[in-house]
Motif scaffolding. Structure first.
Motif, PDB file in Angstrom:
ATOM      1  N   ALA A 195      -3.703  15.566  -1.732  1.00  0.00           N
ATOM      2  CA  ALA A 195      -4.177  15.976  -3.058  1.00  0.00           C
ATOM      3  C   ALA A 195      -3.510  15.188  -4.178  1.00  0.00           C
ATOM      4  CB  ALA A 195      -3.928  17.473  -3.263  1.00  0.00           C
ATOM      5  N   VAL A 196      -2.349  14.601  -3.912  1.00  0.00           N
ATOM      6  CA  VAL A 196      -1.581  13.927  -4.964  1.00  0.00           C
ATOM      7  C   VAL A 196      -2.388  12.857  -5.692  1.00  0.00           C
ATOM      8  CG1 VAL A 196       0.277  12.231  -5.265  1.00  0.00           C
ATOM      9  CG2 VAL A 196       0.760  14.435  -4.224  1.00  0.00           C
ATOM     10  N   GLY A 245      -5.457 -10.452 -10.438  1.00  0.00           N
ATOM     11  CA  GLY A 245      -6.334  -9.457 -11.034  1.00  0.00           C
ATOM     12  C   GLY A 245      -7.739  -9.525 -10.464  1.00  0.00           C
ATOM     13  N   ILE A 246      -8.446  -8.416 -10.603  1.00  0.00           N
ATOM     14  CA  ILE A 246      -9.833  -8.315 -10.136  1.00  0.00           C
ATOM     15  C   ILE A 246     -10.686  -7.855 -11.312  1.00  0.00           C
ATOM     16  CG2 ILE A 246     -11.410  -7.197  -8.515  1.00  0.00           C
ATOM     17  CD1 ILE A 246      -9.054  -6.680  -6.698  1.00  0.00           C
ATOM     18  N   GLY A 247     -11.823  -8.543 -11.542  1.00  0.00           N
ATOM     19  CA  GLY A 247     -12.768  -8.112 -12.559  1.00  0.00           C
ATOM     20  C   GLY A 247     -12.364  -8.551 -13.949  1.00  0.00           C
ATOM     21  N   ARG A 248     -13.109  -8.029 -14.923  1.00  0.00           N
ATOM     22  CA  ARG A 248     -12.864  -8.346 -16.326  1.00  0.00           C
ATOM     23  C   ARG A 248     -13.128  -7.096 -17.159  1.00  0.00           C
ATOM     24  NH1 ARG A 248     -12.257 -13.106 -18.776  1.00  0.00           N
ATOM     25  NH2 ARG A 248     -12.926 -14.196 -16.893  1.00  0.00           N
ATOM     26  N   PRO A 249     -12.132  -6.547 -17.821  1.00  0.00           N
ATOM     27  CA  PRO A 249     -10.731  -6.982 -17.849  1.00  0.00           C
ATOM     28  C   PRO A 249     -10.078  -6.840 -16.485  1.00  0.00           C
ATOM     29  CG  PRO A 249     -10.952  -4.827 -18.853  1.00  0.00           C
ATOM     30  CD  PRO A 249     -12.347  -5.299 -18.584  1.00  0.00           C
ATOM     31  N   PRO A 250      -9.068  -7.655 -16.184  1.00  0.00           N
ATOM     32  CA  PRO A 250      -8.529  -7.686 -14.827  1.00  0.00           C
ATOM     33  C   PRO A 250      -7.741  -6.421 -14.469  1.00  0.00           C
ATOM     34  CG  PRO A 250      -7.254  -9.115 -16.276  1.00  0.00           C
ATOM     35  CD  PRO A 250      -8.431  -8.644 -17.072  1.00  0.00           C
ATOM     36  N   MET A 251      -8.026  -5.912 -13.281  1.00  0.00           N
ATOM     37  CA  MET A 251      -7.236  -4.834 -12.695  1.00  0.00           C
ATOM     38  C   MET A 251      -6.339  -5.453 -11.631  1.00  0.00           C
ATOM     39  SD  MET A 251      -8.495  -1.694 -10.247  1.00  0.00           S
ATOM     40  CE  MET A 251      -8.634  -2.832  -8.859  1.00  0.00           C
ATOM     41  N   HIS A 252      -5.024  -5.246 -11.751  1.00  0.00           N
ATOM     42  CA  HIS A 252      -4.131  -5.886 -10.780  1.00  0.00           C
ATOM     43  C   HIS A 252      -4.321  -5.253  -9.393  1.00  0.00           C
ATOM     44  CE1 HIS A 252      -1.235  -2.563 -10.525  1.00  0.00           C
ATOM     45  NE2 HIS A 252      -1.163  -2.516 -11.844  1.00  0.00           N
ATOM     46  N   THR A 253      -4.119  -6.055  -8.378  1.00  0.00           N
ATOM     47  CA  THR A 253      -4.386  -5.620  -7.004  1.00  0.00           C
ATOM     48  C   THR A 253      -3.340  -4.643  -6.483  1.00  0.00           C
ATOM     49  OG1 THR A 253      -3.300  -7.679  -6.310  1.00  0.00           O
ATOM     50  CG2 THR A 253      -5.709  -7.630  -6.294  1.00  0.00           C
ATOM     51  N   GLY A 254      -2.316  -4.353  -7.278  1.00  0.00           N
ATOM     52  CA  GLY A 254      -1.380  -3.303  -6.905  1.00  0.00           C
ATOM     53  C   GLY A 254      -2.065  -1.960  -6.785  1.00  0.00           C
ATOM     54  N   VAL A 255      -3.173  -1.759  -7.520  1.00  0.00           N
ATOM     55  CA  VAL A 255      -3.927  -0.511  -7.426  1.00  0.00           C
ATOM     56  C   VAL A 255      -4.462  -0.335  -6.012  1.00  0.00           C
ATOM     57  CG1 VAL A 255      -5.977   0.717  -8.254  1.00  0.00           C
ATOM     58  CG2 VAL A 255      -4.516  -0.507  -9.876  1.00  0.00           C
ATOM     59  N   LEU A 256      -4.981  -1.410  -5.429  1.00  0.00           N
ATOM     60  CA  LEU A 256      -5.498  -1.335  -4.058  1.00  0.00           C
ATOM     61  C   LEU A 256      -4.369  -1.058  -3.073  1.00  0.00           C
ATOM     62  CD1 LEU A 256      -7.987  -4.353  -4.110  1.00  0.00           C
ATOM     63  CD2 LEU A 256      -8.414  -1.949  -4.650  1.00  0.00           C
ATOM     64  N   LEU A 257      -3.207  -1.632  -3.324  1.00  0.00           N
ATOM     65  CA  LEU A 257      -2.057  -1.370  -2.467  1.00  0.00           C
ATOM     66  C   LEU A 257      -1.660   0.104  -2.516  1.00  0.00           C
ATOM     67  CD1 LEU A 257       0.192  -2.377  -0.627  1.00  0.00           C
ATOM     68  CD2 LEU A 257       1.500  -3.010  -2.670  1.00  0.00           C
ATOM     69  N   VAL A 258      -1.714   0.694  -3.696  1.00  0.00           N
ATOM     70  CA  VAL A 258      -1.369   2.109  -3.839  1.00  0.00           C
ATOM     71  C   VAL A 258      -2.406   2.986  -3.128  1.00  0.00           C
ATOM     72  CG1 VAL A 258      -1.037   3.984  -5.489  1.00  0.00           C
ATOM     73  CG2 VAL A 258      -0.121   1.721  -5.984  1.00  0.00           C
ATOM     74  N   VAL A 259      -3.667   2.604  -3.187  1.00  0.00           N
ATOM     75  CA  VAL A 259      -4.700   3.344  -2.442  1.00  0.00           C
ATOM     76  C   VAL A 259      -4.370   3.333  -0.954  1.00  0.00           C
ATOM     77  CG1 VAL A 259      -7.129   3.354  -1.747  1.00  0.00           C
ATOM     78  CG2 VAL A 259      -6.517   2.928  -4.137  1.00  0.00           C
ATOM     79  N   LEU A 260      -4.001   2.164  -0.438  1.00  0.00           N
ATOM     80  CA  LEU A 260      -3.652   2.046   0.985  1.00  0.00           C
ATOM     81  C   LEU A 260      -2.434   2.901   1.327  1.00  0.00           C
ATOM     82  CD1 LEU A 260      -4.022   0.699   3.750  1.00  0.00           C
ATOM     83  CD2 LEU A 260      -2.605  -1.204   2.913  1.00  0.00           C
ATOM     84  N   VAL A 261      -1.413   2.843   0.488  1.00  0.00           N
ATOM     85  CA  VAL A 261      -0.199   3.637   0.724  1.00  0.00           C
ATOM     86  C   VAL A 261      -0.521   5.127   0.705  1.00  0.00           C
ATOM     87  CG1 VAL A 261       2.033   4.268  -0.276  1.00  0.00           C
ATOM     88  CG2 VAL A 261       1.377   1.875  -0.123  1.00  0.00           C
ATOM     89  N   SER A 262      -1.382   5.549  -0.221  1.00  0.00           N
ATOM     90  CA  SER A 262      -1.740   6.970  -0.319  1.00  0.00           C
ATOM     91  C   SER A 262      -2.454   7.451   0.938  1.00  0.00           C
ATOM     92  CB  SER A 262      -2.631   7.203  -1.538  1.00  0.00           C
ATOM     93  OG  SER A 262      -1.996   6.798  -2.723  1.00  0.00           O
ATOM     94  N   VAL A 263      -3.374   6.629   1.445  1.00  0.00           N
ATOM     95  CA  VAL A 263      -4.112   6.999   2.656  1.00  0.00           C
ATOM     96  C   VAL A 263      -3.161   7.090   3.846  1.00  0.00           C
ATOM     97  CG1 VAL A 263      -5.879   6.245   4.290  1.00  0.00           C
ATOM     98  CG2 VAL A 263      -6.298   6.062   1.828  1.00  0.00           C
ATOM     99  N   VAL A 264      -2.290   6.098   3.981  1.00  0.00           N
ATOM    100  CA  VAL A 264      -1.333   6.100   5.093  1.00  0.00           C
ATOM    101  C   VAL A 264      -0.422   7.320   5.015  1.00  0.00           C
ATOM    102  CG1 VAL A 264       0.639   4.883   6.099  1.00  0.00           C
ATOM    103  CG2 VAL A 264      -1.394   3.607   5.421  1.00  0.00           C
ATOM    104  N   ALA A 265       0.059   7.642   3.825  1.00  0.00           N
ATOM    105  CA  ALA A 265       0.948   8.788   3.666  1.00  0.00           C
ATOM    106  C   ALA A 265       0.245  10.096   4.042  1.00  0.00           C
ATOM    107  CB  ALA A 265       1.452   8.861   2.221  1.00  0.00           C
ATOM    108  N   ALA A 266      -1.007  10.264   3.599  1.00  0.00           N
ATOM    109  CA  ALA A 266      -1.741  11.489   3.913  1.00  0.00           C
ATOM    110  C   ALA A 266      -2.018  11.610   5.405  1.00  0.00           C
ATOM    111  CB  ALA A 266      -3.057  11.517   3.120  1.00  0.00           C
ATOM    112  N   VAL A 267      -2.383  10.501   6.053  1.00  0.00           N
ATOM    113  CA  VAL A 267      -2.661  10.532   7.492  1.00  0.00           C
ATOM    114  C   VAL A 267      -1.386  10.802   8.277  1.00  0.00           C
ATOM    115  CG1 VAL A 267      -3.422   9.137   9.454  1.00  0.00           C
ATOM    116  CG2 VAL A 267      -4.704   9.060   7.313  1.00  0.00           C
TER     117      VAL A 267
END
Length: 391
Positions: free
Chosen positions: A315-316, A210-232
């Protein structure tokens, strides 16, 4: 003797302008984007008006309800983290619907693919719980993704080899996945103290940090990366071009050498991997186990998001964030105003409905304008053509 040549002189060459595509000016692009946003604004406003009337008829205050829905995600850090945790699987399930949609296929099996992804991730996380995080965590995510790929590949194989409609096969496989999850969570790795169809917890090394408090799991960052790759990839790769070509005109694509069957199969397989990854992230980042109902209503919302985004992979994520805000705010709306949480689902469905209606209205207006222009042109050319014929 004088000889005529076609060689241009210095003055001629100075007037030659190369045929280079010039990008439209910034003002024109902004105007085009603003014009494209008009149907979305109208659809959202119309949906809120209709839902506001419905909330009033139910005896609740619509202003208080909307305020709770729209501000809960931004009121504090907890609301934002909950929204991002909801956004991650929504984005992946929406991409899992939008990618095959680009090829003219309908993946309605994101629910089952997500469930199989969660089962695969839980199986690795439970049986290999002694492995260190550097090995176990990537293995959990990879196996979950591959489980979704395998589940989607069944429908893709049936579609390509036996011409079985992918809508039918993916929907039926969803029901099979429910039974698989029930068996795994109730029999194979059941947690006896959970009191339901819930598996044992995965090992500590399989949990997303997790990152921060309350913790945000790092899967969110992975999804950001996947979204960028998919759009490109959709805009700047050969695969993305072939996907769009097949979706626009499958017969013409085939005549120009594109293997349309392979494109359709690969779109389904990639979609299954994304849905499986969503299941793995839910296991590793949110629940630390798999359980009955882990898929929630992500499939339905993913379809709505994919259609609102008009199949645009870029846009997704933005549409998914808006829907995540509404979903997280639904509980707050019920506590504050007393309006039922189902109101939010009605609102989301109405946004899609009004957007589709705006498409129909826009197309009819375009045809009407084209018809009027054609009639004016024929009227203007009428006297000239008549005079020429008489002469």
């Amino acid at each position: 003797m004088s000889t005529d040549t076609d060689t241009p002189g210095p003055s001629d060459t100075a007037d030659v302008v190369p045929d280079v595509a010039v990008a439209p000016p910034l003002a024109q692009r902004a105007k085009t984007m603003a014009y494209a946003a008009v149907p979305y604004v109208i659809a959202v406003l119309a949906a809120f008006v209709v839902v506001g009337v419905l909330i009033t008829l139910l005896g609740h205050d619509p202003a208080k309800a909307f305020r709770a829905v729209l501000t809960n995600s931004f009121r504090n850090e907890t609301g934002m983290v909950q929204t991002l945790h909801k956004w991650a699987p929504l984005t992946l399930l929406s991409l899992a619907f939008a990618i095959p949609l680009g090829a003219g296929r309908f993946n309605i099996g994101g629910e089952g693919q997500m469930i199989l992804g969660s089962v695969g991730a839980a199986a690795v996380g439970i049986t290999m719980s002694d492995l260190p995080m550097v090995i176990l965590l990537p293995l959990v995510l990879i196996v979950g993704t591959l489980a979704g790929v395998v589940w989607a590949a069944i429908s893709a194989w049936l579609m390509e080899s036996f011409h079985i409609n992918e809508i039918l096969s993916t929907v039926l496989l969803n029901f099979v996945s429910f039974e698989v999850l029930d068996y795994i969570a109730s029999v194979v790795w059941s947690d006896p103290g959970a009191g339901g169809a819930v598996t044992l917890p995965i090992g500590e090394g399989a949990v997303l940090p997790g990152i921060g408090r309350p913790p945000m799991h790092t899967g969110v960052l992975l999804v950001v990366l996947v979204s960028v790759v998919a759009a490109v990839m959709a805009k700047r790769s050969v695969a993305g071009f072939e996907l769009r070509a097949v979706g626009l005109n499958e017969r013409a694509s085939r005549l120009h050498g594109i293997r349309t069957g392979r494109v359709a199969v690969m779109s389904m397989v990639v979609a299954g991997g994304l849905a499986g990854l969503a299941g793995a992230i839910e296991v590793s980042g949110v629940h630390q186990r798999t359980l009955e109902g882990i898929q929630s209503n992500f499939l339905l919302l993913g379809i709505i998001i994919g259609l609102i985004a008009r199949g645009s992979l870029a846009a997704v994520p933005f549409v998914a964030f808006g829907i995540a805000v509404l979903e997280v705010g639904a509980g707050s709306m019920q506590r504050v105003s007393g309006a039922p949480v189902e109101i939010v689902l009605i609102l989301e469905g109405l946004i899609l409905l009004f957007l589709l209606m705006s498409d129909v209205a826009t197309e009819r207006l375009r045809r009407a304008r084209a018809g009027r222009s054609a009639r004016r042109a024929s009227i203007a050319a009428g006297p000239t053509s008549t005079t020429g014929a008489a002469a």
